[in-house]
Design a protein around this motif. Structure first.
Motif: not given
Ligand SMILES: C=C(O[C@@H]1C=C(C(=O)O)C=C[C@H]1O)C(=O)O
Length: 406
Positions: A392-393, A395-397, A399-400
């Protein structure tokens, strides 16, 4: 006991003092080979197996009795293999490695790796569209299987503590073949491969290809379901059969006997379940060099596809980025042509602030793009965990970043 060698035994009072930019490590079963210092480096083309074997043999015969060569062969046959002849080689048994880990971990700076940026060389949309393109090729051409992969670049705020990453890898995965290889002064290839391409000792050869995968599950009940689903999946059994058939074809002319089980078994890593087959052979000529056979097995349909040449050209076309050493093979050989070579997966190329990770999945006509993407995500976890990160670390970056670019 498959491999027994006369290496210098470590002094139990000394720690390993492993330096990832200089030393090699190769762990197999209860035995770990660790080197200190580089005596010499050499490269060799891999598109001519005889030349490759002769180069390695010439380099090793100049050396004192017992010297090993460590090396890595890239995925692409037009690129060069890198080899290292170390200054010193030591064989550690697993308990010695465990005490080293304890000592090392207590002194290492366990600072969390703060990640700054994530770049997918093949993002989710591109990967899924490549899977669809491959499915189209299955219906229009003789292509039956292709392995498609993604690479992801992670940039960290502070220098990556590579020794810590290696000790995390050794701790988190009890099985598998851990490796660390300094490709040059700035780059280390490090990981834990579950897949043995070939081990050779005297007349005995062993290969353990894997193909057909499902992620591990959190509960025992779910795990049982995943195992059953994988074992009974026609799609995965086909992916696996294609690999075994090809490996058997390459190994047979070298062997007096070759034992190939009729059905696969299940093999687990810290993050995945795989269909697995052990091929065991007795060579016609025990002096055949391991690289003579290994370079013919490589790239197997577990990492490339079937037919090999067609799959290979479509990979170049669909992935758009060279795999370099990823999905190559890494290992060692001795002066008698014995050794162990594993497939370069579940690993990363580590530089000072950057880690490049790789994960692929075998695609056949029954593949579903979303599930294949998830499979490659699950395969990334081995290295992410060792870097102290979660899926998730990144994935979040990412996506941003994608939103910012819209
Ligand atoms: C390509 C990878 O793994 C390979 C592909 C597999 C599959 O498609 O099921 C299984 C094991 C490996 O042969 C990887 O881990 O990146």
């Amino acid at each position: 006991m498959y491999m027994k060698h006369a290496f210098e035994m470590p002094d139990p009072n000394k720690t390993l003092n492993f330096q990832s930019q200089r030393d090699c490590l190769f762990m197999s079963g209860e035995q770990c080979i660790v080197t200190q210092g580089v005596k010499s480096r050499f490269t060799s083309p891999i598109n001519n197996t005889q030349q490759l074997v002769e180069t390695v043999q010439q380099q090793l015969t100049k050396q004192p009795e017992g010297t090993l060569a460590f090396g890595v062969l890239p995925f692409c046959k037009t690129q060069q293999a890198h080899f290292i002849i170390p200054n010193k080689t030591t064989r550690w048994e697993r308990p010695a490695i465990s005490s080293w880990l304890k000592a090392e971990l207590s002194t290492l700076n366990k600072k969390v790796n703060h990640i700054e940026a994530v770049t997918y060389l093949q993002n989710q949309a591109q990967f899924k569209s490549s899977v669809n393109a491959a499915k189209q090729l299955f219906s229009e051409t003789t292509l039956e299987k292709i392995v498609l992969s993604k690479q992801v670049d992670l940039t960290f705020k502070d220098p990556i503590n590579k020794e810590l990453v290696l000790s995390q890898l050794l701790q988190q995965s009890r099985n598998g073949y851990h490796f660390s290889f300094p490709v040059n002064d700035h780059r280390t290839l490090m990981g834990v491969s579950p897949e043995l391409l070939l081990a050779k000792h005297g007349p005995h050869v062993l290969s353990n290809p894997l193909a057909g995968s499902i992620p591990r599950a959190a509960s025992a009940e779910q795990e049982a379901k995943h195992k059953k689903a994988l074992f009974n999946s026609h799609k995965d059994r086909f992916e696996h059969a294609v690999v075994i058939e090809d490996m058997e074809k390459v190994l047979t002319p070298f062997c007096n006997t070759l034992d190939v089980p009729l059905e696969p078994s299940l093999l687990s890593t810290a993050t995945m379940w795989h269909l697995s087959t052990e091929l065991k052979g007795e060579l016609q000529n025990q002096h055949t060099h391991i690289l003579d056979i290994a370079n013919k097995l490589h790239p197997s349909p577990a990492l490339c596809g079937k037919p090999t040449q067609a799959a290979y050209s479509h990979i170049l076309d669909l992935e758009k980025h060279s795999r370099d050493l990823f999905s190559g093979i890494i290992g060692w050989c001795d002066q008698h042509g014995n050794g162990e070579w594993v497939v370069v997966i579940r690993c990363a190329q580590l530089e000072k602030y950057q880690a490049r990770l790789f994960a692929g999945a075998g695609i056949v006509s029954a593949s579903e793009p979303a599930l294949e993407w998830q499979e490659t995500d699950a395969k990334l976890k081995t290295m992410l965990n060792a870097l102290g990160l979660e899926l998730k670390d990144i994935q979040q970056l990412s996506n941003l970043k994608e939103k910012a670019e819209l």
